[in-house]
Each structure stands twice: as C-alpha cells, then as structure tokens.
Design an enzyme around this catalytic site. Sequence first.
Site, PDB file in Angstrom:
ATOM      1  CE1 TYR A 112       1.975  -0.596  -2.865  1.00 50.58           C
ATOM      2  CE2 TYR A 112       0.300  -0.755  -4.578  1.00 50.58           C
ATOM      3  CZ  TYR A 112       1.504  -0.262  -4.125  1.00 50.58           C
ATOM      4  OH  TYR A 112       2.245   0.563  -4.924  1.00 50.58           O
ATOM      5  CE  LYS A 134       3.248   3.649  -1.782  1.00 49.36           C
ATOM      6  NZ  LYS A 134       4.684   4.000  -1.588  1.00 49.36           N
TER       7      LYS A 134
END
Length: 489
Positions: free
Chosen positions: A237, A241
């Site tokens: 994640y 990002k």
Amino acid sequence: MDFGNTTEFLANKTILVTGATGFIAKILVEKILRIQPNVKKLYLLVRAKDSESAKIRLQDEVIGKELFRVLREIRGETFDSFISEKITPVAGDTSCENLGLVDDQLKDDMFKDVDVVINVAATTKFEERYDVALGVNTMGALHVVNFAKKCANIKLLIHVSTAYVCGEKRGLIPECPYSTGETLNGVSGLDVDTEKKLAEQLLSNLKARELPEKAVRQIMKSFGRQRAKLYGWPNTYVFTKAMGEMLVGQFRGDLPVVTMRPTIVCSTYKEPFPGWVEGCRTIDSVAVNYGKGYLSFFLADGNSVFDLIPADMFVNSIIVAMKAHVSQPSMTIYQVGCSYRNPVSFGELHDFHYNYFTKHPWSNSEGALVKVRKGLVLSNILIFQLILFLWIFLVGKVLNLANVMGSRSLQQVLVNVDKKLNIAMKLVELYRPYLFFKGIFVDSNTEKLRITARENGLDEDVFNFDPMTINWRDFFINVHIPAIVRYLF
C-alpha cells in the site's frame, strides 16, 4: 488572503472527486454540501460498469449512509432533489486512462466545467495484489494528473496520499517530495515503469500457466510485498502510494498541486456529528478484538507515538488548503497528524481501551458481558515469539490429551485459545511496522497554513484542523471507542 470567506469560496465551484465511495471522500462531499449549498456541481467518480450502476453505488454506499443524517434534516423534503441537482455520479476507474470514461459527452462537459480535482481514489489494503495496487495507487495518480491537465478551467489538483509514504524512516520526517532514483534502504534505481513491467510480466506468466485465481492472487500479493521491502517500504500500500506521489510530481507540469498526507485517520471529532466511522480502519481491528476478549497479549512499543487525525479535521484541512492554493502554480505538501504537536503513545491508547471496556463491557451474542484484563504488551519480538511457541506447543499437547479423553468442554477451551493466538499473530504481522514506528511527522507547512488562515479570519468552529485542540483521553473514551462499538462490533 481572506480566509473568512472560505465557505463562500466553494460557491459556484465544480469539483471532481475520485474514490467517491471511500471513507474520506464521503465526509468531504457531505461537508461541502452542508456548508455550501450553492456549490455548482460535484462530479463523483465511482467504479462501476455504467451510469446506472454508478447511481446505485452512490445511493447505497454514500448518500444512504447515516453520515448524511444531518444534511437530510437540514434539507427536509428537498433532500433528494438537492442531491440530484448538485451531484453527478460518474462511472469510471482511475486505473484507466481518461479515468475510464466511456460517455464522450460527459467527458467533454467535465473537461469544460471542472475547477478543482480532488483525488481520493486508493486501494488501502496493506497486502493488496501488486498489479491492482499499482493500477489504482500509482498509475491512477498519473491518470488523474493527465485528466486534470485537460480541464480547460482547472485551478487546482489535490492529491490525497498518506504520511507513511516515508517508509520506515526514523526521527523527524519533513514535508518533502520523494523522487524516483533515490537510494532507499541501500537500494538505488527505483523506476515506476520497471515496476509496472515486472508486475505485468509476472501476471502474464501466471495466466499462461493457467493457475487458479486464488494462487495468482497470492503470488501477486507476495510479489508486491517483496518489491516494497526491497526499497524500504513495509507493505504494498504505502509503496505504491509513494510511487503515485512521484508520478504526480514528475508529470504535473504547470498544474497547481497540493499533496495531502494524513497520518492514521480515525472517526469524526465533531462533524457532521462526533464519532462516525466506517470499516475497521488500521489499528481499530486491535481495539475490536481486545474489546471482544480475543486479544490478551500483543506486540508493541508502549512508548511509540501513534499518529492520528480525526476524519473531519483532515477534511477541513483539505478545504482550507484548496482555498489557499487555488490558481497558485506550485506544488505543496501538507502532513496532517498529531505526532509533532499533540502526541499520544500506544501505551496511553491501551489504557484508554482498558478503562472504557472495564466500565462498559461488551455483551456477546449470548448476552454475556466480556471482561477484559489489562493486556500484556510486549516490546521484544523474541519474547513474543517465544511465548507464542510455548503456547502453541502447550495447546497442541493438551488438545491431543483432550481428544484421547473425549472432553468436549476442554477441546472448546483450547479451540478458543488457538483462535486468540491466531488473531494476535495476524494483527502483529499486519501492523508491526506501525506499532514500532519511530518517525515523527513534521507539519511545518500545515502549521503555517493554520496560522495564516487563523490570522486572516478563518472560522475555526467550521474548519478546525488543529490537533492541539484534541484531548485524546476524552476523545477516545467518549467518542472514538463508543463509535467503534456501535459501527464495528
């Protein structure tokens, strides 16, 4: 700049919000509609196959939520017509070029009308499969930038990221951008195109082997985790990002951009009412399992700062930043959290939860009150692993004995113990990087924005995003934990 007219600033604006069914986006949309009914239009991008499906998702997952209760009360019988007038659901997908829009007329209208784009779209699963996370969190950010640059009247792109794009850095973490090619974790040469090609090649090979979908999913998840850790990020994640941020900086051109980096977003502090939350957000799963009596010991550094920001405060910071930077040809990063100015430790959080559930024990499905004990919080992973090993060994031995004796009651007790062990292990594996996080997020830009806005007439009752105003004990015991019990138990 006059911040006293921040509410008026939203009037007659046309805003595109991606990731519209997500937690933060819903609160943002509700806030705008509640404080400024004269906003011109909100285009809400929803992952759906067609416009009808987008409308259904919007109703079921956004407008129909309790979050909109206050706005419903304000608008009364005109609520539905007001929503229809102000909101246009858009079926699309940020992982596709042009956001996956197939309606050419709608696309042309958006290119002509949109003033501000707020990109909230993301997959927030820590261990998402690599191809999916790259598509939404990394390439999605680039597709939003390219779409915004095509909008004739674009005045600002707000890209919502996460403070944890820093990876596992320690000490004071500034509000600075990250670039491809940096030496990270002793490894240099991070290249987004290479990562994308590696993921595509692996996926193609797996499909050629005709593996079951479950196997493909697990391999892609494992690959994402490996690539993240290679470059110094704890999970897929935050790695994807971070790469998304890199692409925004690299390809924005002259597009005005504000990157918002919230820390861990928790339930609402005040608006539209205190304590609205949706889904087990990050560490809330620890609180849920503790309150249900499933978690009696855990691995964490009790002195580590746990960085939080209530969801409505973060949304307020987005709106104030929008007012400050509209039509300003620059790129600014805001880290929005509490660790630098009003920190709270994991040990304090555990005390809050213990005090709450001692006074307000949860009642299980059988009507029995669950008694919690002060959990054993271990800061040494070797001791934690040793205790787990001994417990597992002991449970296995006694379970074998129970099977021989035919004792169903003892078997059930041991099954429950085994369940608790598995829960503890899964939570530790998932959240360990944040339970031992040694970084403090400097919020100099955010504090400067707060001071400037305050000195220039900002109504802080409406747009408060100052973590210094939070009494963490009061917030957790009287707002956040009751919200978790209400919505998540």
